[in-house]
Design a protein around this motif. Structure first.
Motif, PDB file in Angstrom:
ATOM      1  N   ALA A 172      -0.183   8.283 -11.122  1.00  0.00           N
ATOM      2  CA  ALA A 172       1.113   8.727 -12.047  1.00  0.00           C
ATOM      3  C   ALA A 172       2.506   8.394 -11.350  1.00  0.00           C
ATOM      4  O   ALA A 172       3.540   8.112 -11.832  1.00  0.00           O
ATOM      5  CB  ALA A 172       0.857  10.124 -12.452  1.00  0.00           C
ATOM      6  N   LYS A 173       2.448   8.454 -10.119  1.00  0.00           N
ATOM      7  CA  LYS A 173       3.682   8.156  -9.364  1.00  0.00           C
ATOM      8  C   LYS A 173       3.751   6.768  -9.117  1.00  0.00           C
ATOM      9  O   LYS A 173       4.844   6.260  -8.499  1.00  0.00           O
ATOM     10  CB  LYS A 173       3.576   9.128  -7.996  1.00  0.00           C
ATOM     11  CG  LYS A 173       3.784  10.519  -8.215  1.00  0.00           C
ATOM     12  CD  LYS A 173       3.963  11.232  -6.990  1.00  0.00           C
ATOM     13  CE  LYS A 173       4.038  12.745  -7.090  1.00  0.00           C
ATOM     14  NZ  LYS A 173       4.192  13.584  -5.854  1.00  0.00           N
ATOM     15  N   ASN A 174       2.785   5.873  -9.366  1.00  0.00           N
ATOM     16  CA  ASN A 174       3.017   4.546  -9.055  1.00  0.00           C
ATOM     17  C   ASN A 174       3.341   3.953 -10.235  1.00  0.00           C
ATOM     18  O   ASN A 174       3.286   3.347 -11.224  1.00  0.00           O
ATOM     19  CB  ASN A 174       1.726   4.016  -8.469  1.00  0.00           C
ATOM     20  CG  ASN A 174       1.498   4.270  -6.784  1.00  0.00           C
ATOM     21  OD1 ASN A 174       2.629   4.368  -6.319  1.00  0.00           O
ATOM     22  ND2 ASN A 174       0.337   4.283  -6.442  1.00  0.00           N
ATOM     23  N   MET A 212       0.747  -1.125  -0.068  1.00  0.00           N
ATOM     24  CA  MET A 212      -0.012   0.051  -0.050  1.00  0.00           C
ATOM     25  C   MET A 212       0.909   1.168  -0.003  1.00  0.00           C
ATOM     26  O   MET A 212       2.075   1.267   0.633  1.00  0.00           O
ATOM     27  CB  MET A 212      -0.921   0.012   1.247  1.00  0.00           C
ATOM     28  CG  MET A 212      -2.140  -0.814   1.080  1.00  0.00           C
ATOM     29  SD  MET A 212      -3.186  -0.419   2.127  1.00  0.00           S
ATOM     30  CE  MET A 212      -3.869  -2.099   2.811  1.00  0.00           C
ATOM     31  N   THR A 213       0.405   2.119  -0.710  1.00  0.00           N
ATOM     32  CA  THR A 213       1.039   3.580  -0.809  1.00  0.00           C
ATOM     33  C   THR A 213       0.242   4.615  -0.512  1.00  0.00           C
ATOM     34  O   THR A 213      -0.963   4.539  -0.786  1.00  0.00           O
ATOM     35  CB  THR A 213       1.663   3.601  -1.907  1.00  0.00           C
ATOM     36  OG1 THR A 213       0.563   3.829  -3.128  1.00  0.00           O
ATOM     37  CG2 THR A 213       2.643   2.730  -2.629  1.00  0.00           C
ATOM     38  N   THR A 214       0.707   5.455   0.466  1.00  0.00           N
ATOM     39  CA  THR A 214      -0.070   7.061   0.711  1.00  0.00           C
ATOM     40  C   THR A 214       0.286   7.927  -0.077  1.00  0.00           C
ATOM     41  O   THR A 214       1.790   8.230  -0.062  1.00  0.00           O
ATOM     42  CB  THR A 214      -0.198   6.905   2.036  1.00  0.00           C
ATOM     43  OG1 THR A 214      -0.779   5.843   2.882  1.00  0.00           O
ATOM     44  CG2 THR A 214      -0.832   8.269   2.674  1.00  0.00           C
ATOM     45  N   ALA A 222      -6.222  14.229  -7.106  1.00  0.00           N
ATOM     46  CA  ALA A 222      -5.322  13.676  -6.089  1.00  0.00           C
ATOM     47  C   ALA A 222      -4.931  12.137  -6.293  1.00  0.00           C
ATOM     48  O   ALA A 222      -3.909  11.653  -6.402  1.00  0.00           O
ATOM     49  CB  ALA A 222      -5.696  13.586  -4.696  1.00  0.00           C
ATOM     50  N   LEU A 223      -6.082  11.358  -7.171  1.00  0.00           N
ATOM     51  CA  LEU A 223      -5.897  10.125  -7.475  1.00  0.00           C
ATOM     52  C   LEU A 223      -5.221  10.127  -8.771  1.00  0.00           C
ATOM     53  O   LEU A 223      -4.322   9.040  -8.825  1.00  0.00           O
ATOM     54  CB  LEU A 223      -7.100   9.437  -7.612  1.00  0.00           C
ATOM     55  CG  LEU A 223      -8.111   9.044  -6.333  1.00  0.00           C
ATOM     56  CD1 LEU A 223      -9.426   8.908  -6.497  1.00  0.00           C
ATOM     57  CD2 LEU A 223      -7.283   8.014  -5.374  1.00  0.00           C
ATOM     58  N   GLN A 224      -5.357  10.916  -9.723  1.00  0.00           N
ATOM     59  CA  GLN A 224      -4.731  11.060 -10.835  1.00  0.00           C
ATOM     60  C   GLN A 224      -3.168  10.991 -10.579  1.00  0.00           C
ATOM     61  O   GLN A 224      -2.361  10.414 -11.222  1.00  0.00           O
ATOM     62  CB  GLN A 224      -5.164  12.220 -11.925  1.00  0.00           C
ATOM     63  CG  GLN A 224      -6.358  11.772 -12.241  1.00  0.00           C
ATOM     64  CD  GLN A 224      -7.059  12.918 -13.038  1.00  0.00           C
ATOM     65  OE1 GLN A 224      -6.367  14.205 -13.109  1.00  0.00           O
ATOM     66  NE2 GLN A 224      -7.959  13.031 -13.592  1.00  0.00           N
TER      67      GLN A 224
END
Length: 85
Positions: free
Chosen positions: A83-85, A1-3, A77-79
Motif C-alpha cells: 500500500a505504501k509503494n 529495493m525498499t524496506t 506487513a506485506l499488505q
C-alpha cells in the motif's frame, strides 16, 4: 529495493522487517522476537516469491486460540508495504 518495518499485534514477535525489490518480490524478512527457528524457516520459504502470492498463502493463519499468528502478521506487513509503494 525498499524496506518496511511493521509492528506486529497479538503475537510473540514484536516486529517484522520486509524488503521488497522493484517488482514486489520479497528479498528479505526479519522477525524480532517469536520462535526463532520457525520464523527463520518462514522467512526462507517466502524469500524470492511475489508479495501478493505470500499474502494469499499466509493470510488468516491462526496460532492456537489467537485470532492471528506470525505468518498472518507477515501477510499484514506485506499488505501495508504494498500500500505504501
Amino acid at each position: 529495493m525498499t524496506t518496511h518495518i511493521y509492528r506486529t499485534r497479538g503475537t510473540c514477535s514484536r516486529s517484522i522487517s520486509v524488503t521488497l525489490d522493484d517488482d514486489m518480490t520479497v528479498r528479505d524478512v526479519q522477525f524480532v522476537g517469536g520462535c526463532h527457528g520457525n520464523l527463520q524457516g518462514v522467512s526462507k520459504l517466502v524469500e524470492g516469491r511475489k508479495a501478493q502470492d505470500v499474502i494469499k498463502l499466509l493470510e488468516g493463519i491462526r496460532c492456537g486460540d489467537k485470532p492471528t499468528s506470525c505468518p498472518d502478521q507477515l501477510s499484514k506487513a506485506l499488505q501495508e508495504a504494498l500500500a505504501k509503494n
